[in-house]
Design a protein around this motif. Structure first.
Motif, PDB file in Angstrom:
ATOM      1  N   VAL A  48      59.324  35.993  32.687  1.00  0.00           N
ATOM      2  CA  VAL A  48      59.608  34.222  32.109  1.00  0.00           C
ATOM      3  C   VAL A  48      60.415  33.612  32.860  1.00  0.00           C
ATOM      4  O   VAL A  48      60.134  32.486  33.512  1.00  0.00           O
ATOM      5  N   GLY A  49      61.780  33.899  33.557  1.00  0.00           N
ATOM      6  CA  GLY A  49      62.265  33.250  34.616  1.00  0.00           C
ATOM      7  C   GLY A  49      61.807  33.147  35.245  1.00  0.00           C
ATOM      8  O   GLY A  49      61.304  32.366  36.207  1.00  0.00           O
ATOM      9  N   PHE A  50      60.941  33.724  35.944  1.00  0.00           N
ATOM     10  CA  PHE A  50      60.343  34.127  37.602  1.00  0.00           C
ATOM     11  C   PHE A  50      58.956  32.918  37.360  1.00  0.00           C
ATOM     12  O   PHE A  50      59.149  31.939  38.117  1.00  0.00           O
ATOM     13  N   ALA A  51      58.330  32.872  35.924  1.00  0.00           N
ATOM     14  CA  ALA A  51      57.591  32.030  35.927  1.00  0.00           C
ATOM     15  C   ALA A  51      57.420  30.538  36.006  1.00  0.00           C
ATOM     16  O   ALA A  51      57.052  29.235  36.515  1.00  0.00           O
ATOM     17  N   PRO A  62      56.531  28.329  45.186  1.00  0.00           N
ATOM     18  CA  PRO A  62      56.744  30.074  44.743  1.00  0.00           C
ATOM     19  C   PRO A  62      58.509  29.931  45.666  1.00  0.00           C
ATOM     20  O   PRO A  62      58.902  31.345  45.001  1.00  0.00           O
ATOM     21  N   LEU A  63      59.569  29.309  46.495  1.00  0.00           N
ATOM     22  CA  LEU A  63      60.295  29.117  46.803  1.00  0.00           C
ATOM     23  C   LEU A  63      61.634  29.336  45.735  1.00  0.00           C
ATOM     24  O   LEU A  63      62.088  29.816  44.779  1.00  0.00           O
ATOM     25  N   GLY A  64      61.063  28.515  44.080  1.00  0.00           N
ATOM     26  CA  GLY A  64      61.606  28.798  42.969  1.00  0.00           C
ATOM     27  C   GLY A  64      61.599  29.380  42.012  1.00  0.00           C
ATOM     28  O   GLY A  64      62.365  29.921  41.772  1.00  0.00           O
ATOM     29  N   ALA A  65      60.363  30.192  42.365  1.00  0.00           N
ATOM     30  CA  ALA A  65      60.415  31.549  41.526  1.00  0.00           C
ATOM     31  C   ALA A  65      61.261  32.474  42.042  1.00  0.00           C
ATOM     32  O   ALA A  65      61.776  33.347  41.039  1.00  0.00           O
ATOM     33  N   LEU A  66      61.203  32.650  43.737  1.00  0.00           N
ATOM     34  CA  LEU A  66      62.311  33.316  44.078  1.00  0.00           C
ATOM     35  C   LEU A  66      63.865  32.964  44.035  1.00  0.00           C
ATOM     36  O   LEU A  66      64.417  34.286  43.780  1.00  0.00           O
ATOM     37  N   PRO A  76      50.426  26.310  38.520  1.00  0.00           N
ATOM     38  CA  PRO A  76      49.590  26.232  39.769  1.00  0.00           C
ATOM     39  C   PRO A  76      49.659  27.137  40.850  1.00  0.00           C
ATOM     40  O   PRO A  76      50.271  27.947  41.736  1.00  0.00           O
ATOM     41  N   VAL A  77      48.482  28.139  39.659  1.00  0.00           N
ATOM     42  CA  VAL A  77      48.276  29.448  40.516  1.00  0.00           C
ATOM     43  C   VAL A  77      46.669  29.699  40.305  1.00  0.00           C
ATOM     44  O   VAL A  77      46.470  29.208  40.030  1.00  0.00           O
ATOM     45  N   SER A  78      46.566  29.643  41.847  1.00  0.00           N
ATOM     46  CA  SER A  78      44.511  29.443  41.990  1.00  0.00           C
ATOM     47  C   SER A  78      43.721  31.144  41.138  1.00  0.00           C
ATOM     48  O   SER A  78      44.956  32.243  41.309  1.00  0.00           O
ATOM     49  N   GLN A  79      42.810  30.700  41.301  1.00  0.00           N
ATOM     50  CA  GLN A  79      42.435  32.753  40.758  1.00  0.00           C
ATOM     51  C   GLN A  79      42.071  33.424  41.924  1.00  0.00           C
ATOM     52  O   GLN A  79      41.955  34.558  42.272  1.00  0.00           O
ATOM     53  N   ARG A  80      41.882  32.489  43.098  1.00  0.00           N
ATOM     54  CA  ARG A  80      42.270  33.711  44.295  1.00  0.00           C
ATOM     55  C   ARG A  80      43.497  34.641  44.804  1.00  0.00           C
ATOM     56  O   ARG A  80      43.595  35.372  44.737  1.00  0.00           O
ATOM     57  N   ALA A  81      44.301  33.356  44.751  1.00  0.00           N
ATOM     58  CA  ALA A  81      46.079  34.095  44.301  1.00  0.00           C
ATOM     59  C   ALA A  81      45.959  35.066  43.480  1.00  0.00           C
ATOM     60  O   ALA A  81      46.293  36.293  43.629  1.00  0.00           O
ATOM     61  N   LEU A 100      52.144  39.373  36.697  1.00  0.00           N
ATOM     62  CA  LEU A 100      52.145  37.695  36.375  1.00  0.00           C
ATOM     63  C   LEU A 100      51.486  37.464  36.891  1.00  0.00           C
ATOM     64  O   LEU A 100      50.599  36.145  36.301  1.00  0.00           O
ATOM     65  N   ILE A 101      51.926  37.310  37.986  1.00  0.00           N
ATOM     66  CA  ILE A 101      50.845  36.178  39.345  1.00  0.00           C
ATOM     67  C   ILE A 101      49.598  36.555  38.659  1.00  0.00           C
ATOM     68  O   ILE A 101      48.613  35.751  39.408  1.00  0.00           O
TER      69      ILE A 101
END
Length: 402
Positions: A71-74, A82-86, A196-201, A317-318
């Motif tokens: 949850v925190g990562f998301a 992505p940098l915010g997730a890390l 903001p995660v695409s199906q490809r990702a 999750l991603i």
């Protein structure tokens, strides 16, 4: 109905500061962490609304892995990309991981009646905490005869086939039992949420997860390298954690103690110390990686274990975020997860007996102290760190007097 964030735009630095506060103060385990996140990020900072947060929590509880860290990562991904997730993961995880790393490196030098008494007290803490986890999970995850029976079959699997093979079989039994016995249960309703995660990702993340899960054991055998074996063991443990952070205990015991990397006493003492830490329970991996016998251990071992145990949950999750809104409406997916959750109650119940109880409770006094810790947690709702301090102090006194 789709939901929208109250304010999505943010920076990794803002995310890091918010989660560092949580990483230093969020005691009490995964469920408590979700409450802290809601108060700080939904109510006070208004990063997203209640409906979006509830849907995110439902997704992370559906997936294997450390739910509160996912949850925190998301949330970091939502707010800072992505940098915010890390940044969210690092700030929430590293404070307790660093303390446990220091404890692991100091524990090897501890000797004498006082130090041994403290370590024994920490093992009694583990008995109380795991018993509380089994009690709570059994009430919520095995509320009917079907799921209680799945839990019993899971216990049989891990008793008859010790180690990772028995745990894999238990989870497989749980999924199959859920598909057979839990199909007619209602599916909980929740609103849609979009990240903001695409199906490809998403497909790339799922492919990387599968490649690592299958390829790492082969690579560890071919290279005969402890660093690769360490990453493999902790990655596999992180990939199979259904139902809560405490379930990682038997998985990690199978990957470390069973392999001879760590003594049972050191394992249980480290788990007891982890209960006094804020942040995610998965930081136990930092202690194990640092305290394990073969090289690499110490700081490098802690880093390898810590990254490996969180990686599968984050990849899943991603990979699931772009497909969650359609996946959650599938009855078979929900039924399989109910069965898997029932199985992990059995896995954790077996671990409560061996190695937790058998290595810690060596006398009637030990049994009384562990029971007192359990009652303090369940009936008095004492914070885990209070029980840690009380039993470690009592262990020290008993050790000196003995």
């Amino acid at each position: 109905m789709d939901t929208a964030p109250a304010s999505r735009a943010g920076s990794p630095g803002e995310v890091f500061r918010a989660f560092l506060k949580l990483g230093l103060t969020a005691f009490g385990g995964p469920i408590a962490h979700l409450g802290y996140f809601r108060d700080e990020l939904v109510v006070r900072r208004k990063w997203l609304d209640e409906a979006a947060y509830a849907d995110l929590v439902a997704l992370c509880q559906f997936l294997p892995g450390p739910a509160s860290s996912q949850v925190g990562f998301a949330l970091g991904l939502w707010r800072g990309g992505p940098l915010g997730a890390l940044a969210a993961w690092a700030a929430f995880t590293l404070p307790s991981a660093i303390v446990l790393l220091v404890f692991a490196m100091a524990a090897a030098a501890l000797d004498g009646a006082l130090a041994q008494g403290v370590l024994h007290g920490l093992k009694l803490v583990a008995v109380a905490v795991v018993a509380q986890a089994v009690w709570g999970m059994a009430r919520s995850l095995t509320p009917d005869r079907s799921r209680a029976s799945i839990a019993v079959l899971a216990i049989a699997a891990v008793v008859l086939l010790p180690g990772a093979i028995g745990q894999l079989l238990a989870i497989a039994i749980g999924v199959a039992g859920g598909l057979w016995l839990c199909r007619d249960l209602p599916i909980p309703h929740s609103s849609a949420v979009h990240f903001p995660v695409s199906q490809r990702a998403g497909w790339i993340a799922l492919g990387l997860f599968a490649a690592l899960l299958v390829g790492l054991p082969v690579l560890a055998i071919l290279l005969d390298n402890h660093g690769v074996a360490l990453f493999d063991g902790f990655f596999r443990a992180g990939a199979l954690v259904f139902g809560g952070g405490h379930v990682v205990l038997p998985l990690l015991e199978a990957e470390t103690v069973t392999r001879g990397w760590l003594t049972p006493d050191a394992f249980i003492a480290g788990y007891g110390a982890t209960q006094a830490m804020p942040g995610p329970l998965f930081t136990f991996a930092a202690y194990l990686g640092a305290a394990s016998g073969p090289v690499p251990n110490g700081v490098l071992g802690a880093a390898i274990a810590l990254i490996a145990i969180f990686a599968p949950g984050f990849l899943l999750l991603i990979g699931t975020l772009p497909f969650w809104n359609s996946l959650r409406r599938r009855p078979l997916a929900q039924a399989g997860m109910r069965g898997a959750n029932a199985a992990v109650v059995g896995i954790l119940g077996a671990a409560l007996y061996d190695p937790v109880f058998t290595s810690a409770v060596l006398s009637p006094l030990d049994f009384a102290l562990a029971t007192a810790g359990f009652v303090a947690l369940v009936a008095w709702k004492a914070p885990p760190w209070v029980v840690v301090v009380a039993l470690a102090s009592t262990g020290a006194v008993v050790g000196v007097l003995a």
